[in-house]
Design an enzyme around this catalytic site. Sequence first.
Site: not given
Length: 255
Positions: A12, A131
């Site tokens: 990330d 997500d």
Amino acid sequence: MSVAIRVIPCLDVTDGRVVKGVNFTNLRDAGDPVELAAQYNEQGADEVIFLDISASSRGRETTSDMVRRCAGQVFIPLTVGGGVRTPEDVDRLLRSGADKVGINTGAIADPGVIDAITRRFGNQVLVLSVDARRAGAMPSGFEVTTHGGTRSAGLDALAWIREAVERGVGEILLNSMDVDGTTDGFDIEMISAVREQVDVPLVASGGAGQVQHFVEAVRAGADAVLAASVFHFGVLTIAEVKDALADALEVPVRM
């Protein structure tokens, strides 16, 4: 012969640095993305996934430069996501050295972009990043979220994944926001539910904390297992996960 199970570290990235937190909060600096990717390449990772979690226009320029630098050093597939909204974004990342491109919010805003991207580049290029979290109001019990899991997209997760695959997505990156960064284990119920709906490759993400968690995710239907913090901070190694998978499962694992 079964397709070999992949073990994938996820980076990330924001402002050119790798970060990791719990449920996308309390982010900690985990290092330089190019250096980490090179280390994972040497350690036997099957792929590296970069997600630009800032996704600003400046962030996209930084990501393109990072991918170019990685492509010169890393000899495993690179999947890159964050801020992808058009076929031109995909083209830019592929030209920078990405092998696959992930899309999330851009596809939610305009599902037709999936059709446009896969017509132009083929479905093997496009990964749908989802997500998802538990939501009793949804028919499947799972909903799609945006903004790091803080906002509901108003979509049933299983229905959205089915639609995306029908439109041409070639792979699903399924991240459980309920367990992301917790190291309590993958959401096995969610993985199983998605596996029953689609037959494209499924990457399980969110919650890995020990080697047995990876085994459980594959048994639930994952074709690949992804983790971040346990690899970044030295809790587990790629080799330990692969050894556990090879010992426990009657499927091939890339060693």
